[in-house]
Design an enzyme around this catalytic site. Structure first.
Site, PDB file in Angstrom:
ATOM      1  N   GLU A 162      25.472  -0.836  35.209  1.00 44.28           N
ATOM      2  CA  GLU A 162      26.355   0.184  34.631  1.00 44.28           C
ATOM      3  C   GLU A 162      26.524   1.429  35.489  1.00 44.28           C
ATOM      4  OE1 GLU A 162      28.092  -0.245  31.878  1.00 44.28           O
ATOM      5  OE2 GLU A 162      27.215  -2.252  31.560  1.00 44.28           O
TER       6      GLU A 162
ATOM      7  N   SER B 299     -11.407  -1.569 -19.581  1.00 46.01           N
ATOM      8  CA  SER B 299     -12.795  -1.115 -19.367  1.00 46.01           C
ATOM      9  C   SER B 299     -13.102  -0.722 -17.934  1.00 46.01           C
ATOM     10  CB  SER B 299     -13.752  -2.243 -19.743  1.00 46.01           C
ATOM     11  OG  SER B 299     -13.674  -2.491 -21.114  1.00 46.01           O
TER      12      SER B 299
END
Ligand SMILES: [Zn+2]
Ligand SMILES: [Zn+2]
Length: 775
Positions: A87, A348
């Site tokens: 690029e 419990s």
């Protein structure tokens, strides 16, 4: 001379003008930069990774695109080289614009009359990807300004990272990482050279170079570029040869959607974070997800539809598995509900914390005796799970058997706010919110908790009583890790010893524990109405919390912590920590043994012949001497007992009698349990007894009773008295109602209004209470 002078003056003019020009341009740039700041909002997809940094779950971004953020560490030299070569070869050197390329392109435009974009640097492409504009000369000028601006504010690495994250791959896929994940199912840092090359050429023509549909064409283009790389000697020759020979057979895959509940939760909690690194361990998460789904499918016939599991590593305080429901993709049973955060009744499961607190207060040790008999706590009359009462038992037995009355008695003794405070310190949010409304029923499940809160609490037992909230991710805004000692290490150890006993009733029915039972400490719980089954266990390595029930809240008769939740807990322990290599907890230094009386658990008295060994915490545990029996003087025929006032000079003998609490005696009477009674007191004795006055158990002092009119409803009278009392006298508003045996239940029809109720025994001791009757 003259020539030189002219030359110098000329040079001076050039220099000043040149520098003035540069300075003016720079000032202009700074002003423009100030007034037109470059706003970058890449709007990434949220990514959730596991403890190894591998992707677990990905979410579309706000515009329904896959735009996954590539991290700097994922940009390999190969990837960078390929992109820069393709690029923008001068990327590392220019300031956003490549003047030579611009001039070259400009000249070409003039001579050919065509507009080409050959002059675009990577920086300028980033500008265009962030702010797409029509291609005009004016916009080109703005682009150049923006590119310089970008270079001014970001490093080259960051600009390259933007480029990699923004390039299009067709359809809704943006950024190289999205393509890498969706096509190759890999992170960018593990792509091969061939894969890297394929991915770097697609953004130029994303619609014609579509992976999965145009593979042959892409392969051809890929190899053309690989040849270019070879000609430029960009990579090792052999590597390029290999890459050219690599086939390209890819199709588009679904983005991963593992650990859905935690992923969704962390995304909501960190809306601006694009990559959330969790500490979940992939294979554990997936294996347990599977176990839970299979387990719940077997419960389906019982109308039990959901479960949640959380696994905490006790050493790192990290959550290694998070299963919010049996099946996230099952909408019928609310699969998307997160059972780990759902507020439920704990049954419990808070009892261990209660007893641990009482151990620390020194009021009990494991072998301390407590009476499990019907008890009225100011209108609150708890029952046991099995609806039975067990008489005199030890604390250890009460906890292992999860008995309710001893727990409520203990909570009454240490007081509710003390337990609430411990829960607040352990980050129980709902308890925190409702703390002022909580009463004694708290310890039987009368409050709201989450599986997350409970599992974190039990992890404290595995960490010598230090509470530290487990974390889900590495870098997160979770509350800072605070270490909080909620109970002592001695008391944690005592709880662990009790909860790891295997002679207990809450083992699952028919569970073959001889070879499949993991060595863990655990507590079960079943909420009122059988809506929630809990089982939470730990060893030194892990704490695992299991919840089973229905998100709809529907109760199921078969649902119980012991039979439904515990088998799953055992299975998961056997999976994540089979034959655990971790050693069992060692007794802390300040834990000692002592001999206690088996009757009371107290320090033995001279008459305590049955002694057993018990743990205690020196300088904390109480040292009370046993009072389980008392000496009474009786007549030779054992028919009369004496006190010091009426003791005859001769003929009396000293005998030991059990010293039971009135509540236990009245329970023995009601159950017809035989015990050794003290003979009636000497009728000729003149002493008036003040102690051991009767205790009116029912009605409750100060209560209001609403009775239905015309139904002749009666109130029951009931009292507890000392061992030696034979008769009691009931009075209503000071008028004798009835003479009765101490354990008889007497009934009467009250009048409306305030009533005084009195009970006197045959020693003249009296108790008064007041109640209000309303029709
Ligand atoms: Zn004793
Ligand atoms: Zn007497």
């Amino acid at each position: 001379m003259f020539k030189q002078k002219i030359k110098k003056a000329f040079q001076r003019i050039i220099k000043t003008k040149f520098f003035k020009g540069i300075a003016t341009l720079f000032m202009l740039f700074i002003l423009l930069d100030l007034f037109f700041p470059f706003k970058i909002n890449p709007n990434y997809s949220t990514l959730i990774t596991d403890s190894d940094g591998k992707l677990l779950h990905a979410f579309l971004n706000k515009t329904d695109k896959w735009r996954m953020e590539t991290e700097l560490t994922e940009i390999t030299p190969t990837l960078e080289k390929a992109i820069v070569f393709k690029e923008d070869r001068w990327f590392r050197w220019h300031f956003g614009v490549n003047p030579f390329a611009v001039m070259r392109a400009g000249a070409r435009n003039i001579f050919t009359g065509r507009r080409t974009s050959g002059a675009s640097t990577i920086t300028m492409q980033v500008v265009r990807l962030l702010h797409p504009q029509k291609r005009t000369y004016f916009n080109k000028f703005i682009e150049i300004f923006r590119a310089i601006q970008l270079e001014f504010h970001y490093s080259k690495d960051e600009i390259l990272q933007f480029y990699i994250n923004l390039v299009p791959y067709g359809s809704n896929i943006e950024g190289l990482k999205s393509a890498s994940i969706l096509y190759f199912q890999k992170s960018p840092n593990v792509l091969s050279l061939a894969e890297v090359t394929a991915l770097t050429i697609i953004p130029n023509r994303p619609s014609s170079l579509r992976l999965g549909t145009n593979n042959a064409f892409i392969l051809q283009e890929r190899n053309r570029w690989l040849q270019n790389f070879k000609d430029a000697a960009l990579f090792n020759k052999q590597d390029i040869e290999d890459a050219i020979n690599e086939p390209l057979n890819v199709t588009r895959h679904e983005a991963p959607h593992l650990a859905p509940h935690l992923s969704l939760r962390l995304k909501q909690e960190n809306p601006t974070q694009s990559i959330i690194k969790t500490v979940l361990v992939r294979h554990k998460q997936l294996t347990i997800e599977n176990i839970v789904q299979n387990y719940v499918s077997r419960l389906y016939a019982m109308n039990i539809h959901n479960a949640a599991v959380m696994v905490i590593n006790n050493k790192t305080h990290q959550v290694e598995a998070y299963i919010g429901s049996a099946d996230f993709n099952n909408p019928i049973d609310g699969g998307q509900v997160d059972g780990i955060r759902a507020i439920r009744s704990p049954g419990s499961t808070l009892k261990p914390l209660l007893y641990a607190t009482a151990f620390d207060k020194g009021i009990i040790t494991p072998k301390t005796a407590i009476n499990d008999v019907p008890t009225n706590f100011g209108g609150f009359e708890p029952e046991n799970f099995d609806k039975l009462f067990h008489g005199k038992i030890t604390i250890e037995y009460a906890l292992a058997n999860s008995l309710n009355i001893p727990a409520v008695k203990m909570l009454k003794e240490i007081s509710t706010p003390v337990l609430v405070d411990k829960l607040k310190k352990s980050d129980f949010q709902t308890v925190k919110k409702n703390s002022s409304k909580l009463g004694l029923s708290l310890v039987l499940g009368g409050c709201g908790v989450t599986l997350e809160e409970l599992t974190n609490l039990f992890s404290a037992f595995a960490n010598e009583g230090n509470f530290q909230k487990a974390t889900y991710s590495l870098k997160s805004k979770e509350t800072p890790r605070v270490k909080n000692e909620i109970i002592s290490k001695e008391s944690s150890y005592l709880i662990t010893q009790i909860l790891s006993q295997i002679t207990r009733p809450d083992l699952p029915n028919n569970y073959d524990y001889t070879y499949r039972m993991p060595k863990i400490a655990w507590k079960t719980g079943t909420s009122f109405g059988k809506k929630d089954a809990w089982s939470i266990g730990y060893n030194a390595h892990y704490t695992i919390g299991v919840w089973i029930g229905n998100f709809s809240g529907e109760g199921v008769p078969e649902l119980s912590g012991a039979n439904i939740a515990t088998p799953l807990l055992f299975d998961i322990f056997n999976t994540v920590d089979y034959n655990s290599s971790s050693k069992w907890f060692k007794a802390p230094e300040n834990i000692a043994y002592r001999k206690v009386c088996a009757e009371s658990g107290d320090v033995p008295n001279e008459f305590c012949t049955h002694q057993i060994v018990d743990y205690y915490i020196p300088s904390v545990s109480k040292m009370t001497k046993c009072q389980h029996a008392k000496y009474i003087f009786i007549s030779a025929d054992q028919k009369i007992s004496y006190c010091s006032h009426c003791l005859p000079d001769d003929g009396a003998i000293k005998k030991l009698y059990p010293n039971y609490a009135p509540e236990l005696l009245s329970w023995y009477e009601s159950k017809h349990i035989l015990y050794e009674k003290i003979p009636p007191h000497n009728p000729k004795c003149e002493r008036v007894f003040n102690t051991d006055a009767p205790q009116i158990v029912y009605p409750v002092d100060g209560s209001e009773y609403f009775l239905a009119k015309n139904e002749n409803q009666k109130l029951m009278l009931n009292c507890q008295v000392g061992n030696e009392v034979k008769t009691v006298y009931w009075y209503i508003n000071d008028k004798l109602l009835q003479k009765a045996s101490p354990n008889a239940e007497v009934f009467f029809t009250p009048q409306a209004g305030k009533i005084k109720i009195s009970c006197s025994d045959d020693k003249g001791r009296n108790a008064d209470i007041y109640v209000k009757v309303i029709y």
